[in-house]
Design an enzyme around this catalytic site. Structure first.
Site, short mmCIF file in Angstrom:
data_model
loop_
_atom_site.label_atom_id
_atom_site.label_comp_id
_atom_site.label_asym_id
_atom_site.label_seq_id
_atom_site.Cartn_x
_atom_site.Cartn_y
_atom_site.Cartn_z
N ASP A 8 0.87 -1.29 -0.16
CA ASP A 8 0.10 -0.09 -0.08
C ASP A 8 0.71 1.29 0.05
OD1 ASP A 8 -1.46 -2.28 1.31
OD2 ASP A 8 -3.01 -0.98 1.45
N ASN A 40 -3.89 3.85 -1.27
CA ASN A 40 -3.75 4.93 -0.49
C ASN A 40 -3.03 6.03 -1.04
OD1 ASN A 40 -3.68 2.08 1.74
ND2 ASN A 40 -5.20 3.61 2.26
N ASP A 67 -9.90 -1.71 -0.42
CA ASP A 67 -11.35 -1.15 0.10
C ASP A 67 -11.48 0.31 -0.49
OD1 ASP A 67 -9.12 -1.32 1.94
OD2 ASP A 67 -10.58 -0.51 3.32
N HIS A 68 -10.65 1.02 -0.64
CA HIS A 68 -10.54 2.42 -0.82
C HIS A 68 -10.60 2.56 -2.34
CE1 HIS A 68 -10.30 3.37 3.40
NE2 HIS A 68 -8.99 2.71 3.67
N HIS A 151 -6.27 -8.38 -0.53
CA HIS A 151 -6.31 -7.27 0.58
C HIS A 151 -7.26 -7.61 1.79
CE1 HIS A 151 -5.78 -3.00 0.93
NE2 HIS A 151 -6.92 -2.80 1.38
N HIS A 178 -1.00 -2.61 6.46
CA HIS A 178 0.10 -1.64 6.15
C HIS A 178 1.37 -2.16 7.16
CE1 HIS A 178 -2.30 1.97 4.66
NE2 HIS A 178 -2.78 0.68 4.08
FE LIG Z 1 -7.41 -1.27 2.66
FE LIG Z 2 -4.21 0.44 2.41
#
Ligand SMILES: [Fe+2]
Ligand SMILES: [Fe+2]
Ligand SMILES: [Fe+2]
Ligand SMILES: [Fe+2]
Ligand SMILES: [Fe+2]
Ligand SMILES: [Fe+2]
Ligand SMILES: [Fe+2]
Ligand SMILES: [Fe+2]
Lengths: 272, 272, 272, 272
Positions: A8, A40, A67-68, A151, A178
């Site tokens: 990430d 991210n 997810d983002h 993820h 992370h």
């Molecule tokens: Fe995530």
């Molecule tokens: Fe992330």
């Protein structure tokens, strides 16, 4: 072939170290392919077309998200058009983006790229196991090297998906927590596995965010802006060595590049 | 002093490698204190008086637990009576067991031992931040070396608690995910930190359980017995070096002992 | 005395029906006190000073909130200064706002007002059971009538808190799910109870939000703006009859006011 | 036709009131079909063949279950063989049991029966929206009357599925929270809807379990046996009136039968 997967990328610090470090890593570590999770990359959440292009220009061959993924809507056209970026395959069929991609490595091999989201402690989503079966069946059979970014939050779910896919893909490497895990291994069937390859961004932080802000909110319930932190920037990832003929992994090595290593990497890139 | 913290001991395989390995590690690694998380020691969940005694006899000086602490009720008298075993301090006041303990290390230093449970993705529980403040205030001020086992799921919460306690305790080391993280470090204030020290038990598994069983349940929804696995047993933990006068950590080292190393460790123990 | 508790006021539709309906309800239903949960009053999330004043002007005597309490920071001064608005008592000590309040009913009785958040399926928070014990002990003993808004997701947790407080407070009425439950009752100890009193806002919706938007996001994962809906606006709440001397509830009645009843209520208000 | 759906039958008290009440309800309320959710029928969790037969003998025409479906493995042969019992349709394909059923009502109409599990605050599972589309497409088109039990925690998810299926099924009625909601309605497209029809079992309880036990565990963290409670037994459900030709619902009525009504119901059953 040798494949680097970068975990990430968080905000500007993450982008900067990736942009400065990747060209040198390609030379120095003899990489045939670089894949990065960029969920991210834009201000800590989501991805923009500009950042997408910046990462590709730096030598990132394929991009996964998480997810983002849809936090920045301006990425939609990129997700629809570009052939080296995938959405999680277990999102609904109607979700924007492709559920798998193939990219060509520097050594000429085709590499299949898949992203899957975990179900445990994540937002409701369909099974990554079923989705993995489906996309692997869709992929052309001559694509021997197959990479999966899982993820996910829970270690148990990551290990289970890794075992489920052992012998069917070249690597199942995790993202999202992370934090790099010290469990990198090659499973008996030839699948490289690691619960999480870790974050590319500021380590003087709480998973990339300013410590003071996260702490204030936790202790007082007052909402604060969880800005991306700035200190102790590192690039985290893992390099997998894969037999191009069989798609089996033969080795996996965790890497962590610190800012002080960048001048040497930049010099290596220039020399090549 | 040098303190070894051993992560979640899972079932018989975990107990066996701990029992066989700890005496040799004490000699070989010059350990002054050994603390172990034993929440999965009895058949994969909970702890019994017999196993408690077995671990203490092997050289484990203090024991922490986690969310499975009360799975075996026969451990209640031990939790009430023994002075080297703690319950998570953020359980309700009425919960069985002591919320902190002090044990004497081989070098004569007193060591405070605290266990805390995470809130994120765990069962409802009071704040570990508030509980940490409370128990640290309760501990005698001459107890300079202070150890915290943070039994938590989310990396962000672990990092936040570590930063919150930086400079106030010697170490915040995590358990519960059963996977060691590669983020061991000493924070600026002198607190050793690692999100998770990993599991002590069978690594040919899904966090200690039989792969086939967990996979069948995931793929079919049929309940199966998640028996403890047997293959590739390892002891995971971390060794923290601490200044006895100040309680500050100066170093942390991740360890992973495999079965093939046991004969050498057993020989070392015998020689001493 | 007769106390009306109005459930989560959602957006402009919720505010409008509350403003237009409350004065008439006070007359028509002979209410001595009106309490309202206003956590969704500002655009569906949070509360502003203007809306606070608007509600108080309409006859709302006390205000509770919930998990969205701090979504609009401009409400902080109101939370700090005004004496008829409370924050959830199980937030951290440092959280902005008072953890209980007393307000004077039209019949002269003092009424204690408490808000608590559930732990199950909610963000991490300390026990509402412990917090209830604490605030009830803090309240002056001459405050016999005591009201608790339990803002919670799980029915089991709501029932358990209701039973825990039975005989110690006049009412434990729930909010947060935005759906009224048909379980209103007076427990043996004299505590009125209902898992949730329901929402005040547009019922042609998904818990107050536009159906098309929520559905699109669920089916495609594309983020959409979950705007407050507009159709079939209703005011949901419950009226509790309480013995002022003992603080015991003697009756509870669920109410649901529809838009077509507003003219009659407005006429009743004018007549008085 | 008139269809009664009975909510989660809990333990012996729930079975007893169902067995004694259903025959009289069929006569008294002129029911053409009785469907019951029996996921808690065996000791509070799961279902056995004996109880299945007992319920069918009492006049229950079809049975749905929920998250506890496989708690008692002895029910597997019934799930595989019998044609009037369904498993949640969004479990994995390999899960034991049929994903939809058709049963013949007393008035001769065929009725399709579907069970779906919610995703929010439940164990990981595939989308109930996708599964609903699939099973509705599989059902013969001459099955006009179609019933869906949505076993879910979150009101928002229940409302969303109800709206999604509005006009495509006769009713979407919820179970799982064990508390009846006061939101029964017929949506514009002709689908009867209610978030939860409530529990059939002891109401002097915490969702069916002994209050003292649940409270002790919550306050002390000590595990206790959550035995099924005994007091204030009620049968909760809803009666939907459906046009057999179109499958559209025209009315829905909530019912709650108390023990004191049983003698009259039993007399009604005998007279018929
Ligand atoms: Fe995530
Ligand atoms: Fe992330
Ligand atoms: Fe564990
Ligand atoms: Fe644990
Ligand atoms: Fe709300
Ligand atoms: Fe809420
Ligand atoms: Fe259930
Ligand atoms: Fe149930």
């Amino acid at each position: 072939m040798r494949l680097l997967f970068i975990g990430d990328i968080v905000g500007r610090p993450g982008r900067d170290i990736a942009r400065r470090g990747v060209p040198g890593l390609i030379v120095d570590r003899q990489l045939d392919l670089v894949i990065a999770n960029a969920e991210n990359a834009a201000g800590g959440s989501g991805l923009t077309p500009e950042i997408y292009k910046e990462l590709v220009a730096a030598g990132v061959d394929a991009i996964t998200l998480g997810d983002h993924i849809y936090r920045r809507r301006e990425i939609f056209p990129i997700l629809q058009r570009e052939e080296n970026i995938v959405r999680p395959a277990n999102l609904p069929d109607e979700a924007v983006g492709r559920s798998w991609a193939t990219v060509k490595a520097r050594n000429g091999s085709l590499v299949g790229v898949v992203s899957l989201l975990g179900q445990l402690y994540m937002k409701p989503i369909d099974s990554p196991f079923t989705a993995a079966d489906r996309v692997l069946a869709e992929m052309p059979s001559d694509v021997k090297v197959r990479f999966v970014d899982f993820h996910a939050e829970a270690t148990g779910e990551a290990q289970l998906l890794g075992r489920f896919l052992d012998g069917r893909v070249s690597a199942v490497l995790g993202t999202h927590t992370h934090v790099p895990t010290a469990d990198e291994t090659v499973f008996p069937g030839g699948t490289a596995f690691q619960c999480d390859v870790g974050m590319t961004g500021p380590f003087d932080s709480v998973i990339g965010r300013r410590i003071d802000r996260v702490l204030e909110t936790r202790l007082t319930a007052n909402p604060t802006a969880f800005d991306v932190a700035t200190g102790d920037v590192r690039l985290s990832g893992s390099i997998v060595t894969i037999d191009d003929e069989t798609g089996k992994a033969t080795a996996i090595e965790r890497i962590c590049v610190r800012e002080e290593e960048l001048p040497a990497l930049e010099a290596a890139a220039k020399r090549s």
